[in-house]
Design a protein around this motif. Structure first.
Motif, short mmCIF file in Angstrom:
data_model
loop_
_atom_site.label_atom_id
_atom_site.label_comp_id
_atom_site.label_asym_id
_atom_site.label_seq_id
_atom_site.Cartn_x
_atom_site.Cartn_y
_atom_site.Cartn_z
N GLY A 246 27.24 43.66 -48.59
CA GLY A 246 27.79 42.77 -47.57
C GLY A 246 27.71 43.30 -46.17
O GLY A 246 28.47 42.86 -45.29
N LYS A 247 26.80 44.25 -45.89
CA LYS A 247 26.66 44.80 -44.55
C LYS A 247 25.19 45.11 -44.30
O LYS A 247 24.40 45.23 -45.25
CB LYS A 247 27.51 46.06 -44.39
N PRO A 248 24.80 45.25 -43.03
CA PRO A 248 23.38 45.53 -42.74
C PRO A 248 22.91 46.81 -43.42
O PRO A 248 23.68 47.74 -43.65
CB PRO A 248 23.36 45.67 -41.21
N SER B 95 21.46 50.36 -43.69
CA SER B 95 21.49 51.52 -42.80
C SER B 95 20.12 52.18 -42.75
O SER B 95 19.23 51.87 -43.57
CB SER B 95 22.53 52.53 -43.29
N GLU C 245 23.43 41.83 -45.22
CA GLU C 245 24.63 40.99 -45.29
C GLU C 245 24.62 40.10 -46.52
O GLU C 245 25.67 39.70 -47.02
CB GLU C 245 24.73 40.15 -44.02
N GLN D 235 19.35 43.36 -41.12
CA GLN D 235 20.73 42.93 -40.98
C GLN D 235 21.02 41.74 -41.90
O GLN D 235 22.00 41.73 -42.65
CB GLN D 235 21.04 42.55 -39.53
#
Length: 256
Positions: free
Chosen positions: A229-231, A233, A224, A220
């Motif tokens: 800009g996101k965890p 997958s 980020e 995570q």
């Protein structure tokens, strides 16, 4: 004078010298009985020999069989930490038992179950699992349902599912700042010694959980900080494992 001296002895009320000695020979052992518990070097109950297969307390089992690789407090060892709440959230008892019973192929983790040539009984394996859960199993803020899946998926040929080409971009975005371009930085991953002693499953686990004891971010935090800009997958992690596995294969090819 000799006679008067003899009379003085005869009239003395103290016991003869021989009797006094006997009294001390009798009393001295009795006096020492009460001191035995404090004598230096006296074995304690904890010092009593126990057959290895009868030891069931977690602290002793962990110290003897696990701490050398996983660290005295489950961290800062050469092997991935066990004192990691995110790891203990995503892995089941059955999966821990599988690793303890059979070890991890291609890594220094040996089979621990006596049925597989290891030192521990089934009951001792269960005691270790219960102790790990009790000591370090405080739940993380995440749940197993919200975390990426733990197990590596593989193709029929045994190679990990994932796209190493896509993994290169994910690595550049989320990993290269610490591990260097192509994994050859200060904390190198594209390294024969490292890749030769770690399984794809352990790689996936570390990408998910990070190494909090060494300051490595988890999936995570790393995601980020990336360009996305996101965890990360589950698919991103599949691609990273496929990439690292391809580096291992390339290292193997170069060594031939």
């Amino acid at each position: 004078m000799t006679q008067r001296h003899a009379i003085a002895i005869d009239t003395d009320n103290s016991p003869p010298r021989t009797a006094r000695r006997l009294r001390w020979y009798v009393l001295l052992p009795l006096c020492c009985v009460g001191c035995l518990d404090s004598l230096p070097g006296k074995p304690t109950e904890a010092d009593r020999y126990r057959r290895p297969d009868t030891i069931m307390d977690f602290a002793t089992l962990y110290k003897q069989h696990c701490s050398g690789c996983h660290g005295a407090d489950g961290t800062l060892g050469p092997a991935p930490p066990l004192n990691d709440s995110m790891f203990l959230t995503i892995i089941s008892d059955a999966e821990i038992k599988q690793v303890l019973d059979h070890g991890r192929a291609g890594t220094p983790m040996p089979a621990m179950n006596q049925k597989q040539g290891g030192p521990l009984t089934d009951q001792q394996i269960e005691a270790l699992i219960a102790g790990i859960r009790e000591k370090w199993g405080a739940k993380s803020s995440a749940t197993s349902e919200s975390l990426p899946k733990y197990a590596v998926s593989v193709h029929a040929n045994g190679q990990p599912v994932g796209d190493p080409i896509a993994g290169k971009q994910t690595f550049a975005d989320s990993c290269a700042s610490c591990h260097g371009e192509e994994g050859r930085g200060d904390h190198a991953l594209n390294d024969r010694g490292f890749l030769g002693t770690i399984s794809n499953q352990a790689l996936r686990r570390i990408i998910i959980t990070g190494r909090p004891d060494l300051g490595m971010p988890n999936y995570q935090e790393a995601g980020e900080e990336s360009g996305a800009g996101k965890p990360l997958s589950s698919e991103d992690i599949d691609d990273l494992v496929a990439l690292l596995s391809s580096w291992r294969s390339a290292e193997t090819d170069e060594s031939k």
